[in-house]
Design a protein around this motif. Structure first.
Motif, PDB file in Angstrom:
ATOM      1  N   ASP A  82      20.756 -68.299  36.128  1.00 43.82           N
ATOM      2  CA  ASP A  82      20.835 -67.455  37.321  1.00 43.82           C
ATOM      3  C   ASP A  82      19.529 -67.530  38.095  1.00 43.82           C
ATOM      4  O   ASP A  82      18.534 -66.946  37.692  1.00 43.82           O
ATOM      5  CB  ASP A  82      21.056 -65.979  36.928  1.00 43.82           C
ATOM      6  N   ARG A  84      19.296 -66.564  41.273  1.00 42.00           N
ATOM      7  CA  ARG A  84      19.233 -65.491  42.280  1.00 42.00           C
ATOM      8  C   ARG A  84      20.200 -64.367  41.921  1.00 42.00           C
ATOM      9  O   ARG A  84      20.712 -63.674  42.801  1.00 42.00           O
ATOM     10  CB  ARG A  84      19.552 -66.035  43.663  1.00 42.00           C
ATOM     11  N   ASP A 243      29.154 -75.379  35.742  1.00 41.54           N
ATOM     12  CA  ASP A 243      28.528 -74.047  35.781  1.00 41.54           C
ATOM     13  C   ASP A 243      29.348 -73.090  36.643  1.00 41.54           C
ATOM     14  O   ASP A 243      29.077 -71.890  36.656  1.00 41.54           O
ATOM     15  CB  ASP A 243      27.091 -74.129  36.318  1.00 41.54           C
ATOM     16  N   ASN A 244      30.344 -73.613  37.338  1.00 43.56           N
ATOM     17  CA  ASN A 244      31.202 -72.756  38.157  1.00 43.56           C
ATOM     18  C   ASN A 244      32.598 -72.658  37.561  1.00 43.56           C
ATOM     19  O   ASN A 244      33.578 -72.465  38.285  1.00 43.56           O
ATOM     20  CB  ASN A 244      31.264 -73.281  39.593  1.00 43.56           C
TER      21      ASN A 244
HETATM   22  P1  AMP Z   1      25.699 -72.342  43.099  1.00 39.43           P
HETATM   23  O1  AMP Z   1      25.729 -73.534  43.997  1.00 39.43           O
HETATM   24  O2  AMP Z   1      25.691 -71.024  43.846  1.00 39.43           O
HETATM   25  O3  AMP Z   1      26.735 -72.376  42.033  1.00 39.43           O
HETATM   26  O4  AMP Z   1      24.281 -72.387  42.377  1.00 39.43           O
HETATM   27  C1  AMP Z   1      23.833 -73.432  41.583  1.00 39.43           C
HETATM   28  C2  AMP Z   1      22.494 -73.055  40.983  1.00 39.43           C
HETATM   29  O5  AMP Z   1      21.502 -72.894  41.987  1.00 39.43           O
HETATM   30  C3  AMP Z   1      22.501 -71.760  40.193  1.00 39.43           C
HETATM   31  O6  AMP Z   1      21.615 -71.918  39.107  1.00 39.43           O
HETATM   32  C4  AMP Z   1      21.973 -70.764  41.178  1.00 39.43           C
HETATM   33  O7  AMP Z   1      21.412 -69.626  40.583  1.00 39.43           O
HETATM   34  C5  AMP Z   1      20.938 -71.584  41.915  1.00 39.43           C
HETATM   35  N1  AMP Z   1      20.666 -71.091  43.266  1.00 39.43           N
HETATM   36  C6  AMP Z   1      21.490 -71.149  44.352  1.00 39.43           C
HETATM   37  N2  AMP Z   1      20.907 -70.604  45.430  1.00 39.43           N
HETATM   38  C7  AMP Z   1      19.689 -70.162  45.034  1.00 39.43           C
HETATM   39  C8  AMP Z   1      18.602 -69.496  45.679  1.00 39.43           C
HETATM   40  N3  AMP Z   1      18.642 -69.170  46.978  1.00 39.43           N
HETATM   41  N4  AMP Z   1      17.506 -69.218  44.942  1.00 39.43           N
HETATM   42  C9  AMP Z   1      17.443 -69.537  43.656  1.00 39.43           C
HETATM   43  N5  AMP Z   1      18.422 -70.167  42.988  1.00 39.43           N
HETATM   44  C10 AMP Z   1      19.538 -70.477  43.650  1.00 39.43           C
END
Ligand code: AMP
Ligand code: MG
Length: 473
Positions: A82, A84, A243-244
């Protein structure tokens, strides 16, 4: 509200204790009263507590953590976690069901990598609207309890209003959590995570012989059902990285997702999916690929003999397609107004899809036209309609009987891209939340024809051809 923290009983590699970073001026902009009631929360109290939904105030019993996980992103394994989000803890509803309460956009964590730990208002409202619409459509999904604005901006291509989403989920355990366990913790960690997942999501398996194989099969079954439901409603997730993908079988992480307008198996909405890995028609195959990654992590637990383990894992993965097809067929037969399922039905459904492709027809509207007995007006479907009528009669049903079944299984409204975008823009640019609230209200009853939802039924011809959703969430 008093939270529990059973996730902290797992080995410490699975999380990092970290508090959300307070924000300047939390303001509650959307609140899901119905869900709050289901969770047994005090609605009046919650509505006047934006600081709880921003992480400025930590509620009793909460020990905030960022969860560790890995993920195959577009086929490549990365260590994530995680970056964020903060899991505040678990809430038990009146039925005794345990739910995760998580803030998304709540600040930096040890897993933030290069990110800012924050989220913009548009994407958080998008997750709110679409996850709640999915729930109303009868599709397993994480839920959305609240969105707060932060009073701060986030830096994307431009400066955007910041926001935090409160997400409710059966759990946030992902295929990628198992991959993380296997890479970073070895067999003992995988076993601990599997035991925890079984007790939380598949308690009926405890003490069954071959418990870990039964667990793998249960996850495969849940995902086969989920993907069949996606395909039957025309949902494209957009980023089916491991991860999704949840162990519970809930849809998670609404980024560049969308609903199909025109029926098209090769349809891609996400701007970053240039090769079509996560195209509409590829979703079952990708789900199976992701489940194979889960199976690999479980191999040491399936049998003492590795060869036997590998064979069991392979058999389990192969079984995905039969299950998917069964659930898909069940769903399609209900959409077509049948009570029973005949082996020839698969062919009839394929023929319908071919007609849709030829006619460049809107997927949702075709089923609705059939339900409203208007489909025979369209020349491309006339031949097919005859076969359908014969099929209805073969089961001893009248058309009216079939229509009754169809009405329960074919939505009148779905979250159409252009309506969602319009409402998000109004919120993000003009801080006018009335359109979002109106849309959320309409999407609560997707199967009902009401005077309020008339406007929201229409697809905009040609819109899907140029429509793209973007990942910079
Ligand atoms: P997602 O594309 O939302 O499934 O995110 C993929 C990864 O990127 C996960 O580990 C998220 O926590 C991380 N992530 C996405 N956006 C951010 C952000 N703005 N800051 C920090 N981590 C992020
Ligand atoms: Mg994600």
């Amino acid at each position: 509200m008093k939270l529990q923290n059973t996730y902290l009983n797992l080995p410490s590699i699975f999380y990092q204790k970290v508090n959300p970073s307070p924000v300047a001026e939390p303001k509650l902009v959307v609140f899901n009263e119905a869900l709050a009631k289901e969770l047994g929360l005090d609605v009046v109290q919650m509505k006047s507590a934006p600081e709880v939904f921003s992480g400025n105030k930590i509620v009793p019993g909460s020990i905030p953590i960022a969860q560790a996980y890995a993920g195959h992103q577009f086929g490549h394994l990365n260590i994530l976690g995680d970056g964020r989000a903060h899991l505040l803890g678990e809430i038990i509803d009146a039925q005794g069901q345990r739910w995760d309460m998580q803030l998304k956009g709540s600040g930096l964590t040890p897993f933030s990598r290069g990110g800012d730990g924050r989220a913009a208002l548009g994407p958080m409202l998008r997750e709110y609207i679409i996850s709640e619409a999915m729930h109303a459509l009868g599709i397993p999904t994480t839920r959305s309890l609240a969105v707060v604005t932060t009073g701060e901006t986030v830096d994307r291509d431009t400066r955007l209003p910041g926001a935090i989403l409160t997400r409710i989920a059966a759990s946030h355990i992902r295929v990628g959590t198992f991959e993380f366990a296997a890479v970073k913790g070895g067999v003992e960690a995988v076993k601990a995570l599997a035991d925890y997942s079984i007790s939380r999501h598949y308690p009926e398996l405890i003490n069954s012989s071959k418990m870990y194989l039964a667990f793998l099969n249960s996850v495969i079954r849940s995902q086969a059902l989920l993907i069949a439901k996606w395909m039957n409603v025309g949902f494209i997730h957009g980023v089916m990285n491991t991860d999704n993908m949840t162990i519970s079988g809930e849809t998670i992480d609404y980024g560049p997702c969308a609903f199909l307008d025109e029926y098209d198996l090769s349809k891609v909405f996400s701007s970053i999916d240039q090769r079509g890995r996560y195209a509409f028609g590829n979703q079952p195959l990708i789900a199976q690929w992701n489940l194979a990654r889960l199976a690999e992590t479980l191999i040491p637990l399936l049998d003492d003999d590795q060869k036997v383990s590998i064979k069991l894992a392979e058999e389990a993965i192969v079984s995905f397609f039969g299950l998917f097809q069964k659930f898909h067929l069940q769903g399609q037969c209900a959409k077509l107004g049948f009570e029973k399922i005949y082996p020839e039905d698969a062919k009839l459904i394929q023929q319908l899809f071919q007609c849709m492709t030829q006619a460049k027809a809107d997927y949702t509207m075709i089923f609705r036209a059939l339900t409203e007995e208007k489909l025979h007006q369209h020349v491309e479907f006339q031949q097919w309609m005859k076969s359908w009528e014969q099929r209805v009669q073969a089961e001893g049903l009248s058309i009216a009987d079939a229509v009754k079944i169809m009405k329960k299984n074919n939505p009148v409204v779905i979250p159409r891209n252009h309506f969602v975008e319009e409402a998000l823009k109004e919120a993000s640019v003009n801080y006018n939340y009335a359109p979002i609230e109106a849309l959320a209200k309409i999407l609560k009853e997707p199967f009902k024809e009401t005077s309020e939802n008339t406007k929201f039924r229409e697809s905009q011809p040609g819109h899907s051809l140029h429509f793209q959703t973007f990942c910079g969430t």
